[in-house]
Structures are given as structure tokens and as C-alpha cells.
Write a protein that holds these residues in place. Structure first.
Motif, short mmCIF file in Angstrom:
data_model
loop_
_atom_site.label_atom_id
_atom_site.label_comp_id
_atom_site.label_asym_id
_atom_site.label_seq_id
_atom_site.Cartn_x
_atom_site.Cartn_y
_atom_site.Cartn_z
N GLY A 22 67.11 57.55 46.39
CA GLY A 22 68.23 57.51 44.85
C GLY A 22 69.20 58.16 46.19
N ASP A 23 69.97 58.91 45.17
CA ASP A 23 71.18 59.87 45.83
C ASP A 23 70.70 61.51 45.81
N ALA A 24 69.34 61.33 45.36
CA ALA A 24 68.88 62.73 46.10
C ALA A 24 68.33 62.69 46.77
N THR A 25 68.36 64.35 47.86
CA THR A 25 68.29 64.46 49.11
C THR A 25 67.34 65.88 49.88
N PHE A 26 66.61 65.53 50.01
CA PHE A 26 66.06 67.65 50.33
C PHE A 26 65.52 67.31 51.60
N ALA A 27 65.89 68.41 51.88
CA ALA A 27 65.78 68.01 53.67
C ALA A 27 64.70 70.10 54.06
N GLY A 28 64.42 69.91 55.15
CA GLY A 28 63.79 71.28 55.93
C GLY A 28 62.34 71.68 55.23
N GLU A 29 61.84 72.26 55.59
CA GLU A 29 60.17 73.15 55.33
C GLU A 29 59.92 72.07 54.46
N SER A 30 61.05 72.42 53.06
CA SER A 30 60.51 72.18 51.87
C SER A 30 60.82 71.09 51.35
N ALA A 31 61.04 70.05 51.90
CA ALA A 31 61.27 68.68 51.92
C ALA A 31 60.38 68.11 51.26
N TYR A 32 59.17 67.94 51.42
CA TYR A 32 58.23 67.41 51.13
C TYR A 32 58.21 68.25 49.11
N PRO A 33 57.84 69.05 49.44
CA PRO A 33 57.48 69.58 47.84
C PRO A 33 59.08 69.40 46.65
N ASP A 34 59.37 70.06 47.57
CA ASP A 34 60.82 69.68 46.74
C ASP A 34 61.01 68.71 45.67
N ALA A 35 60.64 67.66 46.39
CA ALA A 35 60.91 66.49 46.35
C ALA A 35 59.75 65.79 45.36
N MET A 36 59.11 66.52 45.36
CA MET A 36 57.71 66.32 44.46
C MET A 36 57.55 66.80 43.52
N ASP A 37 58.20 68.18 43.48
CA ASP A 37 58.56 68.81 42.22
C ASP A 37 60.19 68.30 41.27
N TRP A 38 60.59 67.09 42.19
CA TRP A 38 61.49 66.67 41.51
C TRP A 38 61.09 65.65 40.51
N LEU A 39 60.09 64.65 41.02
CA LEU A 39 59.25 63.78 40.72
C LEU A 39 59.09 64.38 39.36
N GLN A 40 58.55 64.74 39.55
CA GLN A 40 57.32 65.96 38.67
C GLN A 40 58.45 66.23 37.43
N GLN A 41 59.10 66.85 37.40
CA GLN A 41 60.61 66.82 36.61
C GLN A 41 60.90 65.78 35.53
N ARG A 42 60.61 64.28 36.62
CA ARG A 42 60.84 63.26 36.19
C ARG A 42 59.96 62.67 34.64
N ALA A 43 58.88 63.13 35.81
CA ALA A 43 57.71 62.80 34.76
C ALA A 43 57.61 63.46 33.57
N ALA A 44 57.69 64.85 33.60
CA ALA A 44 58.24 65.58 32.11
C ALA A 44 59.08 65.29 31.18
N HIS A 45 60.62 64.67 32.14
CA HIS A 45 61.59 63.84 30.59
C HIS A 45 60.69 63.07 30.53
N ALA A 46 60.16 62.01 31.00
CA ALA A 46 59.89 60.89 30.78
C ALA A 46 58.47 60.46 29.64
N GLY A 47 57.83 62.12 29.69
CA GLY A 47 56.69 61.53 28.51
C GLY A 47 55.51 60.83 29.19
N ALA A 48 55.49 60.25 30.74
CA ALA A 48 54.08 59.45 31.32
C ALA A 48 55.10 59.98 32.61
N ALA A 49 53.80 59.27 33.62
CA ALA A 49 53.84 59.87 34.71
C ALA A 49 54.74 58.45 35.91
N ARG A 50 54.95 59.16 36.47
CA ARG A 50 55.90 58.06 36.99
C ARG A 50 55.16 56.86 38.38
N VAL A 51 56.23 56.33 38.79
CA VAL A 51 55.27 55.51 39.93
C VAL A 51 56.67 55.51 41.09
#
Length: 446
Positions: A22-51
Motif C-alpha cells: 500500500g502506502d508503506a514502503t521499505f527499502a535497502g538491505e533490510s527491506a524484506y525483514p522490515d516488511a515482515m515485521d510490519w505485517l507481523q505487527q498487523r497480525a498481532a493487532h488483528a489477533g489473527a494471521a494475515r494473508v
């Protein structure tokens, strides 16, 4: 009971080292793990796994996976619901009652397809075909137990490689498969020695550069004993562009020792007295003597043949950096002993025309010269940083339209290629990948 569709919560686009959700952008060598951390936080907030539905912009590959509050990634299979256009793509979407459309799931994750059921076909007359002979012996009828089966290594690069390292085994993309095939080609050992000649009748076309980089690629991957030979009577500069050993020997020092080296008592280690080993890249260089006049090192075809016999006795691969005079006996003798012709050029029209004329003249000569030209590898190098991509594409297209050469490849501009002694490891990754592709094209012709 109808099969339910998978509701996608987020769309992720991976483009090199940039990841967008969406509007969230991650760049550089840590782009992939940073994006996964972002998704992990959304899953924790929703209380369910995110697809998540990920799209690799470089390869076009699409993958669907889930990620939970603990960061555990798992594959998702089955039909994927195409979300409505309204709403933010990075926010969870409500279930939609509208009919869903199925998206392609990676082959290694998708369930086995079920053959469609169709009505029985109307009987028709079978086409006539030659009779197939039945096996005449028990051995012919039996299928061998020793069938060859190769298990493909999962993805190791890009976003698919990241998912593999996260525990989700992903099939490699088409680009990664192509890279693996190129590595396989340049790693081959051929039966008997092979000779590659790098030629263009106009100076400054990049012959020495191509000789150095191709020698590096082929030697590093194959481990084959390789020598780059400066077969040039007019101040060949291969020695200036490569490392020097603890001596200053050239081909002139080799000539008086040819009979001894061709004898039965000679050893491969004896060649170290006449060649210069490249400590990083593992190939040897047989220099010319650029500080003397051409008349002092112009050889006849017989001498070139004897030097070539020595080199092919001790080396698997011989790369010839040729001179600019296509009528010189040394040039012609080198061509006569060539298995694969490489024609480098810059994007400049004059150098491209010189390359095209060489190939056309060889085709017109017929016989083996025609075969070498038709099987040639043309390498178009971008000589300055201000050359437009359209210019590069145009020159490649003109070679291809004229059917000049089997393969036409490009090398991007890289300031590291301008150094007097090229440090291959200091080149940009895109440059090294381009030279790998060129080396694979050369190896394919051997």
C-alpha cells in the motif's frame, strides 16, 4: 459443498530491494525483514494471521502466504478472492459476497490439478500411423530402475529467496533458473582443449577487456587451466591490463623453448617461467612485447601454430586477444585454430560497422569461416555513462536483424571497467551478471 476462497488482507510488491505494501514502503538491505515485521505487527493487532499476496515486479511471479503474530510464515493454497477496488490495499478487507476469481498459485505450493470431465468424443477414423515394433526381449520391455531424477533447489534470491529462508520453500523464479543455467554452462569441462578468439579490426573495440573478463568468468566457475594469449604484433596491451609475475617474460621468451616444452619431459609447472598468473582470477597471461616495433615480433603462421600447440598441451582453454590487422598471418593463423569467435564492440556506429564488416566477410568466405561467423558471440559494451538505453537497444537490434552472430549481448557501463588492471570483484553486480551471460554464450559454442 463449494470451495471457499482465500481472502487477501494485503498486497505486497517486491521490486529489487524495494518492498511496497500500500502506502508503506521499505527499502535497502533490510527491506524484506522490515516488511515482515510490519505485517507481523498487523497480525498481532488483528489477533489473527494475515494473508498476503506478493508480486515480484522483476519476474512477474506471484505468491500467497500467511504470517501470524509470531512472524511464522506459511503457504496458502486454493482460489484467491480478487478484492474490490475500494478501500486501502494495506488494510484488512471485509469478506465480499461477490463471486471470486482464481489466481495462479506457484506450482510447488498448489494442489495437484484435477482433470476435467468431458463428454465422450464422437468416434472418428484413427489416422494412419507407422506400426510401433513391440519389444523383442524381456530387457527391452523392462523400464530401467536407474532413471535420473533431479530435485530442484528452492529459490535463493529475491523475495522468493527471502520466503525460502523464512521457512516457506519456494520454487526459483525464471530469472534465477536462467542464472543457474548460465553458471552450469561456464562450469563445464570440454573434451580436449578449446580456443576462443576475440576479434574486431578496429582498435578500442574492447577486445582486451573482453579477453580479461571472459577469462575470469570461465576460469572462476570451471576451474579449468586457462591462458589468455596476446597474439598481437602491434603493441598488444593485454600485459598492461593484467597482473605481472616476478618476471617480465613474453611470447618472445617462449619461442626458443617450444621444442623443449613440446617434448615428453616438459611439465605444466615449466610454463610459469613464461606466463603471468592472475592471483585473484586464477588464469595465466602470455604477453606480447608492446615496447618494441611490430617488425620485432611479427610471426608467420607456422610459429603461431607452434605456440598454440604448446598452450593447448598445458591448458584446457586458450583465449586469444587478437590484433587489428585482419590480413596479418598471425591474425589469420589464430582464426584457423579457433573454436568460438567473439566480436566485441562499443555502441559507437564506427565500431559496430567494423564488427559487422568482419562477420560479413567471414560469411562470404564460406566454409569454416562462415561457421565461425554464424556461431559468433557479439558483445556490445556501453563505453560511457551518457549512452542512452535506446542507442544500445538499436545497435543490438541491427545486429540481430542482419543475422550477424548467434548471440548478441550487452555489457552496462561500469567505471570499474576503465581501470588499468580490472578488479572483477569491484564491478557492479549487474556488470558481473552481464559478463556471466556472455561467458555462458561463449561456453555454449564450445
Amino acid at each position: 459443498m463449494a470451495h471457499s476462497t482465500v481472502q487477501v488482507d494485503y498486497d505486497l510488491v517486491a521490486n529489487g530491494d524495494h518492498v511496497t505494501i500500500g502506502d508503506a514502503t521499505f527499502a535497502g538491505e533490510s527491506a524484506y525483514p522490515d516488511a515482515m515485521d510490519w505485517l507481523q505487527q498487523r497480525a498481532a493487532h488483528a489477533g489473527a494471521a494475515r494473508v498476503v499476496r506478493s508480486h515480484d515486479a522483476g519476474t512477474g511471479a506471484e505468491t500467497v502466504f500467511s504470517i501470524d503474530h509470531a512472524g511464522v510464515i506459511a503457504p496458502v493454497t486454493g482460489p484467491v478472492e480478487d478484492p474490490a477496488d475500494s478501500g486501502s490495499p494495506w488494510e484488512a478487507r471485509p469478506q465480499q459476497p461477490a463471486p471470486s476469481t482464481s489466481r495462479e498459485i506457484p506450482v510447488d505450493l498448489a494442489p495437484a490439478p484435477v482433470p476435467p470431465v468431458s463428454a465422450a468424443p464422437t468416434p472418428t477414423a484413427a489416422p494412419s500411423s507407422p506400426a510401433v515394433e513391440a519389444p523383442t526381449t524381456r530387457r527391452e520391455a523392462r523400464q530401467s530402475f536407474l532413471t535420473q531424477e533431479t530435485v530442484e533447489e528452492p529459490a535463493t534470491t529475491g523475495f522468493r529467496g527471502f520466503l525460502t529462508r523464512a521457512g516457506l520453500r519456494m520454487a526459483p523464479s525464471a530469472a534465477e533458473r536462467r542464472h543457474r543455467e548460465q553458471v552450469h554452462l561456464v562450469s563445464q569441462h570440454h573434451v580436449g582443449p578449446r580456443t576462443v578468439m576475440v576479434a574486431n579490426g578496429k582498435g578500442g573495440a574492447g577486445k582486451t577487456l573482453a579477453t580479461v573478463c571472459l577469462s575470469t568468468v570461465l576460469t572462476r566457475h570451471s576451474g579449468a587451466a586457462t591462458v589468455a594469449w596476446d597474439n598481437n604484433q602491434t603493441r598488444g596491451t593485454l600485459g598492461w591490463s593484467t597482473e605481472s609475475a616476478r618476471h617480465d617474460a613474453s611470447v618472445l621468451d617462449l619461442l626458443p623453448e617450444i621444442d623443449r616444452l613440446l617434448g615428453t619431459e616438459a611439465r605444466s609447472a615449466d610454463m610459469a617461467e613464461y606466463v603471468h598468473h592472475q592471483t585473484r582470477d586464477r588464469y595465466d597471461v602470455l604477453k606480447s612485447k608492446p615496447d618494441i616495433l611490430a617488425s620485432g615480433q611479427r610471426f608467420d603462421a607456422g610459429t603461431v601454430d607452434r605456440v598454440h600447440k604448446v598452450l593447448t598441451k598445458f591448458y584446457r582453454l586458450v583465449l586469444i586477444d587478437s590484433g587489428n590487422d585482419e590480413t596479418d598471418p598471425m591474425w589469420l593463423a589464430g582464426l584457423d585454430r579457433t573454436d568460438q569467435l567473439v566480436v566485441p564492440t562499443t555502441t559507437d556506429d564506427k565500431w559496430c560497422e567494423s564488427a559487422a564488416l568482419l562477420l560479413e566477410q567471414l560469411i562470404a568466405a564460406g566454409g569454416r569461416y562462415k561457421e565461425l561467423a554464424e556461431n559468433a558471440v557479439v558483445i556490445v559494451g556501453v563505453e560511457t555513462s551518457d549512452v542512452k538505453p535506446e542507442k544500445v537497444a538499436e545497435q543490438v537490434r541491427r545486429f540481430q536483424d542482419a543475422v550477424l552472430g548467434r548471440d548478441v549481448l550487452t555489457i552496462p557501463y561500469d567505471a570499474g571497467l576503465k581501470a588499468r588492471i580490472i578488479n572483477y570483484d569491484a564491478l557492479h553486480e549487474s556488470t558481473k551478471l552481464a559478463w556471466l551471460a556472455a561467458g555462458a554464450a561463449v561456453a555454449k559454442g564450445l
